[in-house]
Write an enzyme that holds these catalytic residues in place. Sequence first.
Site: not given
Length: 298
Positions: A18, A103, A105, A123, A153, A204
Amino acid sequence: MSAALPELLCDVRCQVGESPLWDPAAQWLYWVDIEGRAVHRVDAAGRHRQWPVAERIGAIALQAGGGLLAAMETGLFLLQLQDDGTVGSRLWQPVAFPLPAMRFNDGRTDRQGRFWVSSMVRDMAAANPAGALYRADAGGLAPSSIDGLRTGNGLGFSPDGRVMYLSDSHPTVRQVWAFDLGDDGVPRHRRGFIDMRQHPGRPDGAAVDADGGYWICANDAGLVLRFTPNGRLDRQLAVPAAKVAMCAFFGPRLDRMVVTTIRPAAPIDGWDPALAGAVFVLDPGCVGLADTPFTAGG
Protein backbone atom coordinates in the site's frame (compact mmCIF):
# COMPACT_ATOMS: atom_id res chain seq x y z
CA MET A 1 -9.21 2.87 -23.74
CA SER A 2 -5.53 2.03 -23.76
CA ALA A 3 -3.34 -0.73 -22.41
CA ALA A 4 0.26 -0.90 -21.26
CA LEU A 5 2.54 -3.78 -20.45
CA PRO A 6 3.53 -3.58 -16.78
CA GLU A 7 6.96 -4.50 -15.45
CA LEU A 8 8.10 -5.49 -11.99
CA LEU A 9 9.66 -2.72 -9.94
CA CYS A 10 11.80 -5.15 -7.91
CA ASP A 11 11.80 -8.72 -6.64
CA VAL A 12 9.55 -8.13 -3.61
CA ARG A 13 6.21 -9.66 -2.66
CA CYS A 14 4.15 -7.94 0.04
CA GLN A 15 1.30 -9.27 2.09
CA VAL A 16 -0.64 -6.01 1.71
CA GLY A 17 1.30 -3.55 -0.43
CA GLU A 18 0.00 0.00 0.00
CA SER A 19 0.75 3.73 0.01
CA PRO A 20 3.33 4.18 -2.78
CA LEU A 21 4.98 7.57 -2.31
CA TRP A 22 7.51 9.40 -4.49
CA ASP A 23 10.14 11.67 -2.94
CA PRO A 24 11.17 14.03 -5.79
CA ALA A 25 14.08 15.56 -3.89
CA ALA A 26 15.81 12.26 -3.08
CA GLN A 27 14.42 10.40 -6.13
CA TRP A 28 13.22 7.62 -3.86
CA LEU A 29 10.04 5.57 -4.13
CA TYR A 30 8.51 4.33 -0.88
CA TRP A 31 5.64 1.98 -0.12
CA VAL A 32 4.45 -0.04 2.87
CA ASP A 33 3.39 -3.58 3.64
CA ILE A 34 0.54 -3.22 6.14
CA GLU A 35 0.46 -6.77 7.47
CA GLY A 36 4.17 -7.29 6.90
CA ARG A 37 4.81 -4.27 9.14
CA ALA A 38 7.50 -2.79 6.92
CA VAL A 39 8.45 0.30 4.93
CA HIS A 40 10.06 -0.37 1.56
CA ARG A 41 12.17 1.93 -0.60
CA VAL A 42 13.74 1.79 -4.05
CA ASP A 43 16.32 4.41 -4.99
CA ALA A 44 17.11 5.95 -8.38
CA ALA A 45 19.56 3.13 -9.12
CA GLY A 46 16.91 0.49 -8.45
CA ARG A 47 18.34 -0.66 -5.12
CA HIS A 48 15.71 -1.98 -2.72
CA ARG A 49 15.74 -1.66 1.08
CA GLN A 50 13.17 -2.30 3.77
CA TRP A 51 12.73 -1.30 7.41
CA PRO A 52 10.60 -3.14 10.00
CA VAL A 53 8.08 -1.22 12.11
CA ALA A 54 6.37 -2.28 15.32
CA GLU A 55 2.73 -2.00 14.20
CA ARG A 56 0.57 -2.38 11.12
CA ILE A 57 1.30 0.65 8.96
CA GLY A 58 -1.51 1.83 6.71
CA ALA A 59 -0.16 4.93 4.98
CA ILE A 60 2.82 7.25 4.83
CA ALA A 61 3.51 10.84 3.77
CA LEU A 62 6.65 12.91 3.34
CA GLN A 63 7.45 15.35 6.10
CA ALA A 64 8.51 18.87 5.20
CA GLY A 65 11.45 18.65 7.63
CA GLY A 66 12.54 15.20 6.48
CA GLY A 67 11.47 11.71 7.36
CA LEU A 68 8.02 10.19 7.07
CA LEU A 69 4.65 10.58 8.74
CA ALA A 70 3.15 7.13 9.29
CA ALA A 71 -0.45 6.17 10.13
CA MET A 72 -0.12 3.13 12.40
CA GLU A 73 -2.37 1.21 14.76
CA THR A 74 -2.02 3.46 17.79
CA GLY A 75 -1.63 6.83 16.09
CA LEU A 76 0.48 8.96 13.76
CA PHE A 77 4.21 8.42 14.11
CA LEU A 78 7.22 10.36 12.84
CA LEU A 79 9.72 7.96 11.28
CA GLN A 80 13.38 8.34 10.42
CA LEU A 81 14.74 5.44 8.37
CA GLN A 82 18.34 4.81 9.40
CA ASP A 83 21.16 3.53 7.21
CA ASP A 84 21.76 0.62 9.61
CA GLY A 85 18.26 -0.74 8.95
CA THR A 86 16.68 0.53 12.15
CA VAL A 87 13.84 3.04 12.40
CA GLY A 88 13.72 6.09 14.62
CA SER A 89 10.06 6.29 15.65
CA ARG A 90 8.21 8.88 17.72
CA LEU A 91 4.47 8.96 18.43
CA TRP A 92 3.22 12.37 17.31
CA GLN A 93 -0.55 12.00 17.75
CA PRO A 94 -2.25 9.04 19.47
CA VAL A 95 -5.65 7.84 18.30
CA ALA A 96 -8.56 6.36 20.24
CA PHE A 97 -10.67 4.28 17.88
CA PRO A 98 -14.29 3.57 18.90
CA LEU A 99 -13.83 -0.22 18.70
CA PRO A 100 -10.99 -2.69 19.28
CA ALA A 101 -9.15 -4.28 16.36
CA MET A 102 -9.27 -1.16 14.19
CA ARG A 103 -6.46 0.48 12.25
CA PHE A 104 -5.72 3.27 9.84
CA ASN A 105 -5.95 2.41 6.14
CA ASP A 106 -5.63 4.72 3.13
CA GLY A 107 -3.96 8.12 3.59
CA ARG A 108 -2.60 11.03 1.56
CA THR A 109 -1.75 14.72 1.95
CA ASP A 110 -3.84 17.36 0.24
CA ARG A 111 -2.38 20.26 -1.76
CA GLN A 112 -2.08 22.36 1.43
CA GLY A 113 -0.03 19.72 3.27
CA ARG A 114 -2.79 18.42 5.56
CA PHE A 115 -2.81 14.65 6.03
CA TRP A 116 -6.06 12.73 5.56
CA VAL A 117 -6.44 9.08 6.53
CA SER A 118 -9.33 6.65 6.90
CA SER A 119 -9.87 4.08 9.63
CA MET A 120 -11.46 0.65 9.45
CA VAL A 121 -12.29 -2.47 11.42
CA ARG A 122 -9.60 -4.98 10.49
CA ASP A 123 -12.12 -7.81 10.00
CA MET A 124 -13.65 -6.83 6.67
CA ALA A 125 -16.10 -9.72 6.88
CA ALA A 126 -17.82 -7.90 9.74
CA ALA A 127 -18.82 -5.08 7.34
CA ASN A 128 -18.78 -2.73 10.33
CA PRO A 129 -19.29 0.97 9.42
CA ALA A 130 -17.21 2.18 12.37
CA GLY A 131 -14.57 3.72 10.13
CA ALA A 132 -14.14 7.46 9.71
CA LEU A 133 -11.98 9.95 7.85
CA TYR A 134 -9.40 11.79 9.96
CA ARG A 135 -7.46 14.97 9.27
CA ALA A 136 -4.07 15.93 10.70
CA ASP A 137 -2.80 19.50 10.57
CA ALA A 138 -1.14 22.06 12.86
CA GLY A 139 -3.97 21.53 15.34
CA GLY A 140 -3.27 17.81 15.66
CA LEU A 141 -5.33 14.78 14.64
CA ALA A 142 -9.13 14.64 14.73
CA PRO A 143 -11.99 12.86 12.96
CA SER A 144 -13.62 14.85 10.18
CA SER A 145 -17.37 14.99 9.67
CA ILE A 146 -17.18 11.92 7.40
CA ASP A 147 -17.94 8.63 9.14
CA GLY A 148 -19.87 5.41 8.53
CA LEU A 149 -17.04 3.93 6.43
CA ARG A 150 -16.52 0.20 6.16
CA THR A 151 -13.24 0.34 4.22
CA GLY A 152 -12.27 3.92 3.49
CA ASN A 153 -10.00 4.26 0.47
CA GLY A 154 -9.43 6.20 -2.74
CA LEU A 155 -8.23 9.50 -1.29
CA GLY A 156 -7.22 12.01 -3.94
CA PHE A 157 -7.25 15.76 -4.53
CA SER A 158 -7.85 17.80 -7.66
CA PRO A 159 -4.86 19.77 -9.01
CA ASP A 160 -6.19 23.01 -7.49
CA GLY A 161 -6.98 21.28 -4.17
CA ARG A 162 -10.64 22.27 -4.30
CA VAL A 163 -12.07 18.76 -4.74
CA MET A 164 -11.43 15.77 -2.50
CA TYR A 165 -12.20 12.21 -3.56
CA LEU A 166 -12.92 9.31 -1.20
CA SER A 167 -14.05 5.74 -1.78
CA ASP A 168 -15.40 2.89 0.28
CA SER A 169 -13.98 -0.28 -1.21
CA HIS A 170 -15.97 -2.71 0.88
CA PRO A 171 -17.82 -5.25 -1.33
CA THR A 172 -21.16 -4.05 0.06
CA VAL A 173 -20.49 -0.39 -0.84
CA ARG A 174 -18.15 0.09 -3.87
CA GLN A 175 -18.67 3.85 -4.19
CA VAL A 176 -16.46 6.89 -4.87
CA TRP A 177 -17.58 10.32 -3.68
CA ALA A 178 -16.41 13.86 -4.38
CA PHE A 179 -16.43 16.74 -1.88
CA ASP A 180 -15.76 20.43 -2.12
CA LEU A 181 -12.73 21.31 0.00
CA GLY A 182 -12.38 24.92 1.13
CA ASP A 183 -9.46 26.80 2.64
CA ASP A 184 -10.67 25.76 6.09
CA GLY A 185 -10.09 22.11 5.27
CA VAL A 186 -13.71 21.10 5.83
CA PRO A 187 -15.21 18.72 3.20
CA ARG A 188 -18.64 19.84 2.02
CA HIS A 189 -21.29 18.96 -0.58
CA ARG A 190 -20.73 15.21 -0.70
CA ARG A 191 -21.89 13.75 -3.98
CA GLY A 192 -21.60 10.51 -5.91
CA PHE A 193 -18.69 10.48 -8.34
CA ILE A 194 -18.31 6.83 -9.44
CA ASP A 195 -20.61 3.89 -8.80
CA MET A 196 -18.15 1.03 -9.05
CA ARG A 197 -20.98 -1.45 -9.16
CA GLN A 198 -21.14 -0.42 -12.83
CA HIS A 199 -17.46 -1.32 -13.34
CA PRO A 200 -15.24 -4.31 -12.55
CA GLY A 201 -13.57 -4.49 -9.17
CA ARG A 202 -13.71 -2.51 -5.93
CA PRO A 203 -12.45 1.11 -5.63
CA ASP A 204 -9.21 0.86 -3.66
CA GLY A 205 -6.30 3.37 -3.62
CA ALA A 206 -6.16 6.28 -6.04
CA ALA A 207 -4.07 9.08 -7.57
CA VAL A 208 -4.88 12.25 -9.54
CA ASP A 209 -2.94 13.34 -12.63
CA ALA A 210 -2.00 16.85 -13.74
CA ASP A 211 -5.12 17.11 -15.93
CA GLY A 212 -7.42 16.21 -13.05
CA GLY A 213 -7.94 12.61 -14.09
CA TYR A 214 -8.79 10.32 -11.18
CA TRP A 215 -7.03 6.95 -11.28
CA ILE A 216 -8.53 4.23 -9.08
CA CYS A 217 -7.26 0.71 -8.46
CA ALA A 218 -10.01 -1.79 -9.24
CA ASN A 219 -9.22 -4.41 -6.60
CA ASP A 220 -10.15 -8.00 -7.51
CA ALA A 221 -10.16 -7.05 -11.21
CA GLY A 222 -6.45 -6.41 -11.89
CA LEU A 223 -7.18 -2.99 -13.41
CA VAL A 224 -6.37 0.66 -12.85
CA LEU A 225 -9.16 2.88 -14.19
CA ARG A 226 -8.94 6.57 -15.13
CA PHE A 227 -12.02 8.77 -14.82
CA THR A 228 -12.28 12.32 -16.11
CA PRO A 229 -13.27 15.07 -13.64
CA ASN A 230 -16.88 14.64 -14.73
CA GLY A 231 -16.81 10.93 -13.87
CA ARG A 232 -16.42 9.41 -17.33
CA LEU A 233 -14.22 6.32 -17.70
CA ASP A 234 -11.70 7.02 -20.46
CA ARG A 235 -8.75 4.68 -19.85
CA GLN A 236 -7.85 1.40 -18.20
CA LEU A 237 -4.54 -0.32 -17.56
CA ALA A 238 -4.23 -4.04 -16.83
CA VAL A 239 -2.04 -5.46 -14.07
CA PRO A 240 -1.22 -9.20 -13.89
CA ALA A 241 -2.36 -9.46 -10.26
CA ALA A 242 -6.00 -9.40 -9.24
CA LYS A 243 -5.77 -7.48 -6.00
CA VAL A 244 -4.38 -4.10 -7.04
CA ALA A 245 -4.27 -1.83 -3.99
CA MET A 246 -2.92 1.68 -4.67
CA CYS A 247 -1.27 3.66 -7.44
CA ALA A 248 0.99 6.71 -7.58
CA PHE A 249 2.96 8.69 -10.12
CA PHE A 250 6.73 8.69 -9.85
CA GLY A 251 9.97 9.34 -11.70
CA PRO A 252 11.84 12.56 -12.56
CA ARG A 253 9.00 13.67 -14.85
CA LEU A 254 6.19 12.01 -12.86
CA ASP A 255 5.23 10.17 -16.03
CA ARG A 256 5.40 6.61 -14.68
CA MET A 257 2.88 4.86 -12.47
CA VAL A 258 3.58 2.41 -9.67
CA VAL A 259 0.89 -0.02 -8.48
CA THR A 260 1.08 -2.05 -5.28
CA THR A 261 -0.82 -5.31 -4.85
CA ILE A 262 -2.01 -7.71 -2.16
CA ARG A 263 -1.15 -11.38 -1.71
CA PRO A 264 -4.41 -13.18 -0.87
CA ALA A 265 -4.59 -16.00 1.65
CA ALA A 266 -5.32 -18.46 -1.16
CA PRO A 267 -4.55 -18.33 -4.90
CA ILE A 268 -7.22 -16.83 -7.13
CA ASP A 269 -8.27 -18.88 -10.15
CA GLY A 270 -6.94 -17.43 -13.39
CA TRP A 271 -4.18 -15.34 -11.78
CA ASP A 272 -0.51 -16.21 -11.36
CA PRO A 273 0.12 -16.59 -7.59
CA ALA A 274 3.81 -15.80 -8.12
CA LEU A 275 2.87 -12.20 -8.97
CA ALA A 276 0.48 -11.60 -6.07
CA GLY A 277 1.89 -8.96 -3.74
CA ALA A 278 4.31 -7.61 -6.36
CA VAL A 279 4.86 -3.95 -7.18
CA PHE A 280 4.37 -3.01 -10.83
CA VAL A 281 5.40 -0.11 -13.06
CA LEU A 282 3.09 1.07 -15.85
CA ASP A 283 3.07 3.76 -18.53
CA PRO A 284 -0.07 5.84 -17.85
CA GLY A 285 0.34 8.10 -20.89
CA CYS A 286 0.16 11.26 -18.77
CA VAL A 287 1.99 13.02 -15.94
CA GLY A 288 1.08 13.20 -12.29
CA LEU A 289 1.46 15.66 -9.46
CA ALA A 290 3.99 15.63 -6.64
CA ASP A 291 2.62 15.01 -3.16
CA THR A 292 2.76 18.01 -0.85
CA PRO A 293 4.85 17.19 2.24
CA PHE A 294 3.10 17.20 5.60
CA THR A 295 3.92 20.48 7.30
CA ALA A 296 2.79 20.15 10.93
CA GLY A 297 4.71 17.22 12.42
CA GLY A 298 7.45 19.24 14.09
